[in-house]
Design a protein around this motif. Sequence first.
Motif, PDB file in Angstrom:
ATOM      1  N   ILE A 167       0.827  -1.207   0.000  1.00  0.00           N
ATOM      2  CA  ILE A 167       0.000   0.000   0.000  1.00  0.00           C
ATOM      3  C   ILE A 167       0.858   1.252   0.000  1.00  0.00           C
ATOM      4  CG2 ILE A 167      -1.759   1.283   1.293  1.00  0.00           C
ATOM      5  CD1 ILE A 167      -2.549  -1.526   2.414  1.00  0.00           C
ATOM      6  N   PHE A 168       0.517   2.146  -0.915  1.00  0.00           N
ATOM      7  CA  PHE A 168       1.159   3.455  -0.983  1.00  0.00           C
ATOM      8  C   PHE A 168       0.168   4.457  -0.417  1.00  0.00           C
ATOM      9  CE2 PHE A 168       4.908   2.517  -3.586  1.00  0.00           C
ATOM     10  CZ  PHE A 168       4.599   1.221  -3.977  1.00  0.00           C
ATOM     11  N   LEU A 169       0.636   5.266   0.512  1.00  0.00           N
ATOM     12  CA  LEU A 169      -0.271   6.162   1.212  1.00  0.00           C
ATOM     13  C   LEU A 169       0.034   7.616   0.862  1.00  0.00           C
ATOM     14  CD1 LEU A 169      -2.503   5.873   3.397  1.00  0.00           C
ATOM     15  CD2 LEU A 169      -0.734   6.252   5.110  1.00  0.00           C
ATOM     16  N   LEU A 170      -0.991   8.303   0.394  1.00  0.00           N
ATOM     17  CA  LEU A 170      -0.858   9.727   0.098  1.00  0.00           C
ATOM     18  C   LEU A 170      -1.675  10.481   1.142  1.00  0.00           C
ATOM     19  CD1 LEU A 170       0.021  11.975  -1.970  1.00  0.00           C
ATOM     20  CD2 LEU A 170      -2.130  11.567  -3.111  1.00  0.00           C
ATOM     21  N   ILE A 171      -0.994  11.229   1.985  1.00  0.00           N
ATOM     22  CA  ILE A 171      -1.673  11.941   3.065  1.00  0.00           C
ATOM     23  C   ILE A 171      -1.865  13.377   2.633  1.00  0.00           C
ATOM     24  CG2 ILE A 171      -1.549  12.615   5.493  1.00  0.00           C
ATOM     25  CD1 ILE A 171       0.575  10.244   5.687  1.00  0.00           C
ATOM     26  N   CYS A 172      -3.114  13.826   2.634  1.00  0.00           N
ATOM     27  CA  CYS A 172      -3.351  15.033   1.862  1.00  0.00           C
ATOM     28  C   CYS A 172      -4.712  15.638   2.155  1.00  0.00           C
ATOM     29  CB  CYS A 172      -3.275  14.580   0.409  1.00  0.00           C
ATOM     30  SG  CYS A 172      -3.801  15.707  -0.795  1.00  0.00           S
ATOM     31  N   GLY A 173      -4.739  16.922   2.448  1.00  0.00           N
ATOM     32  CA  GLY A 173      -6.017  17.624   2.540  1.00  0.00           C
ATOM     33  C   GLY A 173      -6.560  17.740   1.127  1.00  0.00           C
ATOM     34  N   LEU A 174      -7.860  17.467   0.956  1.00  0.00           N
ATOM     35  CA  LEU A 174      -8.378  17.473  -0.409  1.00  0.00           C
ATOM     36  C   LEU A 174      -8.613  18.888  -0.915  1.00  0.00           C
ATOM     37  CD1 LEU A 174     -10.651  14.412  -0.977  1.00  0.00           C
ATOM     38  CD2 LEU A 174      -8.249  14.782  -1.457  1.00  0.00           C
ATOM     39  N   ARG A 175      -7.571  19.456  -1.463  1.00  0.00           N
ATOM     40  CA  ARG A 175      -7.640  20.769  -2.088  1.00  0.00           C
ATOM     41  C   ARG A 175      -6.941  20.671  -3.421  1.00  0.00           C
ATOM     42  NH1 ARG A 175      -4.955  25.008   1.523  1.00  0.00           N
ATOM     43  NH2 ARG A 175      -4.068  23.268   2.665  1.00  0.00           N
ATOM     44  N   LYS A 176      -7.409  21.471  -4.352  1.00  0.00           N
ATOM     45  CA  LYS A 176      -6.853  21.396  -5.702  1.00  0.00           C
ATOM     46  C   LYS A 176      -5.345  21.627  -5.726  1.00  0.00           C
ATOM     47  CE  LYS A 176      -9.377  21.875  -9.929  1.00  0.00           C
ATOM     48  NZ  LYS A 176     -10.821  21.982  -9.790  1.00  0.00           N
ATOM     49  N   LEU A 199      -3.105   2.350  -3.961  1.00  0.00           N
ATOM     50  CA  LEU A 199      -2.838   3.719  -3.521  1.00  0.00           C
ATOM     51  C   LEU A 199      -4.001   4.167  -2.655  1.00  0.00           C
ATOM     52  CD1 LEU A 199      -1.170   6.388  -3.665  1.00  0.00           C
ATOM     53  CD2 LEU A 199      -2.524   7.011  -5.673  1.00  0.00           C
ATOM     54  N   ALA A 200      -3.702   4.546  -1.419  1.00  0.00           N
ATOM     55  CA  ALA A 200      -4.745   5.065  -0.536  1.00  0.00           C
ATOM     56  C   ALA A 200      -4.508   6.554  -0.328  1.00  0.00           C
ATOM     57  CB  ALA A 200      -4.715   4.326   0.792  1.00  0.00           C
ATOM     58  N   ILE A 201      -5.520   7.341  -0.653  1.00  0.00           N
ATOM     59  CA  ILE A 201      -5.432   8.787  -0.440  1.00  0.00           C
ATOM     60  C   ILE A 201      -6.219   9.082   0.829  1.00  0.00           C
ATOM     61  CG2 ILE A 201      -5.971  11.056  -1.399  1.00  0.00           C
ATOM     62  CD1 ILE A 201      -5.936   9.771  -4.193  1.00  0.00           C
ATOM     63  N   ILE A 202      -5.549   9.600   1.817  1.00  0.00           N
ATOM     64  CA  ILE A 202      -6.229   9.808   3.093  1.00  0.00           C
ATOM     65  C   ILE A 202      -6.098  11.256   3.534  1.00  0.00           C
ATOM     66  CG2 ILE A 202      -4.204   9.137   4.508  1.00  0.00           C
ATOM     67  CD1 ILE A 202      -6.327   7.748   6.364  1.00  0.00           C
ATOM     68  N   GLY A 203      -7.186  11.803   4.013  1.00  0.00           N
ATOM     69  CA  GLY A 203      -7.066  13.184   4.471  1.00  0.00           C
ATOM     70  C   GLY A 203      -8.396  13.819   4.759  1.00  0.00           C
ATOM     71  N   ALA A 244       4.970   2.482   1.503  1.00  0.00           N
ATOM     72  CA  ALA A 244       5.645   3.772   1.332  1.00  0.00           C
ATOM     73  C   ALA A 244       4.642   4.907   1.483  1.00  0.00           C
ATOM     74  CB  ALA A 244       6.310   3.852  -0.036  1.00  0.00           C
ATOM     75  N   VAL A 245       5.156   6.076   1.833  1.00  0.00           N
ATOM     76  CA  VAL A 245       4.322   7.273   1.885  1.00  0.00           C
ATOM     77  C   VAL A 245       4.719   8.160   0.701  1.00  0.00           C
ATOM     78  CG1 VAL A 245       3.883   9.429   3.155  1.00  0.00           C
ATOM     79  CG2 VAL A 245       3.781   7.225   4.328  1.00  0.00           C
ATOM     80  N   VAL A 246       3.692   8.734   0.077  1.00  0.00           N
ATOM     81  CA  VAL A 246       3.875   9.446  -1.182  1.00  0.00           C
ATOM     82  C   VAL A 246       3.497  10.912  -1.025  1.00  0.00           C
ATOM     83  CG1 VAL A 246       3.112   9.512  -3.579  1.00  0.00           C
ATOM     84  CG2 VAL A 246       3.192   7.325  -2.378  1.00  0.00           C
ATOM     85  N   ASN A 247       4.229  11.785  -1.699  1.00  0.00           N
ATOM     86  CA  ASN A 247       3.813  13.182  -1.770  1.00  0.00           C
ATOM     87  C   ASN A 247       3.876  13.606  -3.227  1.00  0.00           C
ATOM     88  OD1 ASN A 247       4.376  16.077  -2.131  1.00  0.00           O
ATOM     89  ND2 ASN A 247       4.098  16.164   0.076  1.00  0.00           N
TER      90      ASN A 247
END
Length: 342
Positions: A167-176, A199-203, A244-247
Amino acid sequence: MRILFLACLRAHTGNSTTAYRIKSHLEAAGHECELRDAAGLQSPLEVGMLIAQNKFEAGLVIHLYKAGRFLLGNRIPFGAVFGGTDINEDVKNEEKCRVMGAVLEDARFAVAFTYKIKEVAAKHWPQAKCKIHIQSQGILTLPNVSFNCEAFLQNAGIQHNTKNLDIFLLICGLRKVKDPLYLVEAFAEWHEREPNVYLAIIGPMVDQLFTNEVKSKLHNIDGVHFIEEIAQADLQALVKRCFAVVNSSVSEGMSAALLEAMDLEVPVLARDIPGNAAIIKHEDTGLLFSTPQEFVQLSKRLMSEPTLKRKIIYNAKQYIHTNHSWELERETYQYLVRNLTN
Ligand SMILES: *[C@@H]1O[C@H](CO)[C@@H](O)[C@H](O)[C@H]1NC(C)=O
Ligand SMILES: *[C@@H]1O[C@H](CO)[C@@H](O)[C@H](O)[C@H]1NC(C)=O
Ligand SMILES: *[C@@H]1O[C@H](CO)[C@@H](O)[C@H](O)[C@H]1NC(C)=O
């Protein structure tokens, strides 16, 4: 000491997180520290009344313009921490730049998170250079060891018949501006060929309209999931469970999510932009990519080269230890504030 601490406290922003951390440092030294949201303040006069009513003896601000200007003329000794957009954006505006200069002149000390911020500030206000201290952001992680990651992931629809989920984790406030969908198509293609990668997008859903856009887009895509935000300690447990954590964002600033992942001994993959390149050395403390295709390539390398993965994890942890020490940050602020009323 009774300290008035002004900062912008909008949830999920770097300044807000930093403010709560510094507040805890000061309270640990026995100070009474009242944190107020600078966004809710009107004028220095209003703050002057606040100071008189509450008998504040000293002040601290994060962001020289948004918070610092309210202490001008208020006659309590104070310190100022550069927030980021003050030195990157507000300096370009003549009036704001003048106000920031006045704040810096009145401040007993100033703090820059990086050497580069101090350099830029010293260029604008050379006479203030000697009072600008460099103190990087401290990182402290406390993952919730009772958090059930497997159940959580299954609930979120991430499951596979083999135990081997990467699992790849993208930690992110959902803003454009955070560009959370940058990798989605490349990732979905990859998932089609290798169904164990997710890919998990969490935020937090900062922008409801945009969140709906993201959700509807992901609805028809396999391998990429959106997960609503969870408590910090639970998230850290989840980070540890991930590969891994993704940005992938292009915005400026320093990503606390990446620094925390490095501390949690999880490899980081980040888009090659100045903010990320400042904390990640390619193939040393993490991996930097410039296109979604390159992201997939590098991820595959990380999965097939355990030595590279081990090296990155080790070096990243060392980097956090030497350059983002929470203990050192605590000592610095306690020392600076102790000297405010001397
Ligand atoms: C940790 O996770 C458990 C199980 O989900 C939960 O009950 C508990 O409240 C969490 N603790 C913290 C400190 O978040
Ligand atoms: C990604 O990194 C940039 C720069 O370090 C940071 O400003 C941004 O908030 C990060 N975004 C996410 C989603 O972590
Ligand atoms: C980390 O700190 C060391 C020692 O202070 C310094 O030499 C190095 O440049 C820093 N690394 C980064 C990436 O800022």
